[in-house]
Design an enzyme around this catalytic site. Structure first.
Site, short mmCIF file in Angstrom:
data_model
loop_
_atom_site.label_atom_id
_atom_site.label_comp_id
_atom_site.label_asym_id
_atom_site.label_seq_id
_atom_site.Cartn_x
_atom_site.Cartn_y
_atom_site.Cartn_z
N LEU A 63 -25.34 -15.75 -84.59
CA LEU A 63 -24.75 -14.50 -84.15
C LEU A 63 -25.01 -13.37 -85.13
CD1 LEU A 63 -21.25 -15.95 -83.15
CD2 LEU A 63 -23.31 -15.80 -81.74
N TYR A 118 -33.58 -1.16 -81.95
CA TYR A 118 -32.63 -2.28 -81.87
C TYR A 118 -33.11 -3.29 -80.82
CZ TYR A 118 -28.36 -4.92 -80.84
OH TYR A 118 -27.45 -5.92 -80.63
N LYS A 122 -34.45 -7.19 -81.29
CA LYS A 122 -33.86 -8.30 -80.56
C LYS A 122 -34.93 -9.06 -79.76
CE LYS A 122 -29.42 -8.40 -81.48
NZ LYS A 122 -28.81 -9.59 -82.10
N ASN A 147 -22.54 -5.32 -72.65
CA ASN A 147 -21.49 -4.74 -73.49
C ASN A 147 -20.32 -5.72 -73.60
OD1 ASN A 147 -22.41 -1.73 -73.76
ND2 ASN A 147 -22.68 -2.26 -71.60
N PRO A 309 34.09 -10.79 -71.73
CA PRO A 309 35.01 -11.86 -71.31
C PRO A 309 35.95 -11.42 -70.19
CG PRO A 309 34.84 -11.82 -73.70
CD PRO A 309 34.09 -10.62 -73.20
N GLY A 310 36.07 -12.30 -69.16
CA GLY A 310 36.98 -12.07 -68.05
C GLY A 310 36.51 -11.10 -67.01
#
Length: 400
Positions: A63, A118, A122, A147, A309-310
């Site tokens: 890579l 580039y 490659k 991409n 509560p309640g």
């Protein structure tokens, strides 16, 4: 199996090594492959380590490469020169293990890619690898990636998606000259899955029709089958919707295996730490509180209800709306009565035994905190987001 990953600190390398190490350490148990060592090589590694790794490796992922050098001639040095060194070292040790090359769609040298140094570097790397395979008999897998996007991708470098995600997440400006421009995008997790398939000899082969990969079992090249063609405008629109979520609570539509799902995860990976937490509006009174957690476009909302509560809450019914009550803390009683009937249905619930009770349409219902000292905490799902202009909520005590 011992695996060498060159360019291990780059975007792809970091993601690939993380998953390979998950498999090695037994954390990812869904892969039928055994990994004994992951050799992580990068630009700051020693030549001696490369020599040892090339001697011992059973599979090589190359890579390593240069994307934006200061001088154009460095493309050839970084993308072709190191590949030569790698292959020469494998040959020195007589190691004919499979080798994978990370190339680019730019290597087609077609259209806007024509003449770019580039892409030329490659392309030269590809031919070098193919020649190596012919000479040694080693299996060579050349991937031309479009991409890429995903977590850990460097913004303001060579990925528009990474830049957009980073800038929108951090309230920075973005620039889109032409929102209709379409990109072919490959998500990093899909790429990594393909790499693990390749380890098992299950790579996907193709030929190229221009810049488009065409599946072919005898194809010279390899590719990742799952990519997405998306315009810049669509990407930016989605990202702005994601950014609005803390204020709207609206979870965007992210269908399974969709581009939106992958983009949302990518966007979240760029959030600054102060945005990873946000306040919710607590509607409080002397009975306790009610807080909406998330909204969805088509499937309603989820909320948290806290009863003191309640206290009794509810005492109403709906025509079409329905809910699920899940007590996660405390001790309570849920009651329901069908409108027009006198029979009361009761469910005693507790955070010690998590259950879901459905509030049936046409049944008036309530929830009572039976404790004298402890709050009752209930997760509530409703199939609709509350609409004050059409509340579909009608007061009627369960017990008369």
């Amino acid at each position: 199996m011992k695996i060498l990953v060159t360019g291990a600190k780059g975007f792809v390398g970091k993601n690939l090594c993380a998953q390979l190490n998950n498999i090695k350490e037994g954390k990812a148990k869904n892969y039928p492959v055994t990994i004994d060592e992951v050799f992580e090589y990068d630009i700051d590694s020693s030549p001696e380590s490369l020599d040892r790794y090339c001697r011992e490796a059973d599979f090589v992922f190359n890579l390593a490469g240069v994307n934006r050098p200061e001088n154009p001639e460095d493309f050839k040095k970084g993308n072709f020169g190191f590949a030569s060194t790698l292959l020469d070292t494998l040959k020195k040790h007589g190691n004919r293990c499979p080798v994978m090359l990370s190339s680019s769609i730019q290597a087609t040298l077609l259209g806007r890619y024509a003449g770019h140094p580039y892409g030329e570097s490659k392309r030269a790397g590809e031919e070098l690898f193919f020649a190596y395979g012919d000479e040694t008999g080693a299996k060579v897998l050349v991937y031309r990636f479009p991409n890429l996007f995903g977590k850990w991708c460097r913004p303001n470098y060579n990925s528009a998606v990474a830049t957009f995600c980073n800038n929108i997440a951090n309230d920075l400006p973005i620039q889109v000259n032409d929102p209709t421009v379409e990109l072919e995008l490959l998500y990093i997790d899909d790429l990594v899955e393909e790499m693990i398939d390749a380890l098992q000899g299950k790579e996907h082969h193709c030929e190229f029709d221009g810049v488009d990969a065409v599946a072919s079992t005898e194809g010279r090249y390899c590719y990742v089958p799952t990519t997405f063609h998306v315009s810049l405008g669509e990407i930016v629109d989605l990202l702005h919707k994601f950014a609005e979520m803390p204020a709207s609570l609206m979870i965007p539509e992210i269908p399974a295996d969709s581009f939106a799902k992958r983009l949302f995860s990518t966007y979240l990976s760029y959030l600054p730490k102060e945005k990873a937490v946000f306040n919710l509006k607590m509607n409080t009174d002397d009975r306790g509180s009610f807080t909406e957690l998330v909204h969805t476009l088509n499937c309603g909302q989820v909320s948290i209800n806290i009863s003191k509560p309640g206290i009794t809450k509810g005492q109403h019914w709906h025509n079409t709306k329905w809910e699920q009550f899940i007590v996660v803390k405390g001790h309570g009683l849920i009651q329901m009565r069908k409108e027009g009937s006198t029979e009361v249905i009761s469910y005693e619930v507790s955070g010690d035994k998590i259950q879901s009770v459905i509030m049936l349409p046409g049944y008036t219902h309530n929830i009572i905190n039976l404790s004298e000292t402890e709050d009752l905490v209930t997760v509530m799902y409703c199939n609709e987001i509350f609409n004050p202009s059409k509340p579909d909520t009608f007061f009627d005590p369960v017990e008369k």
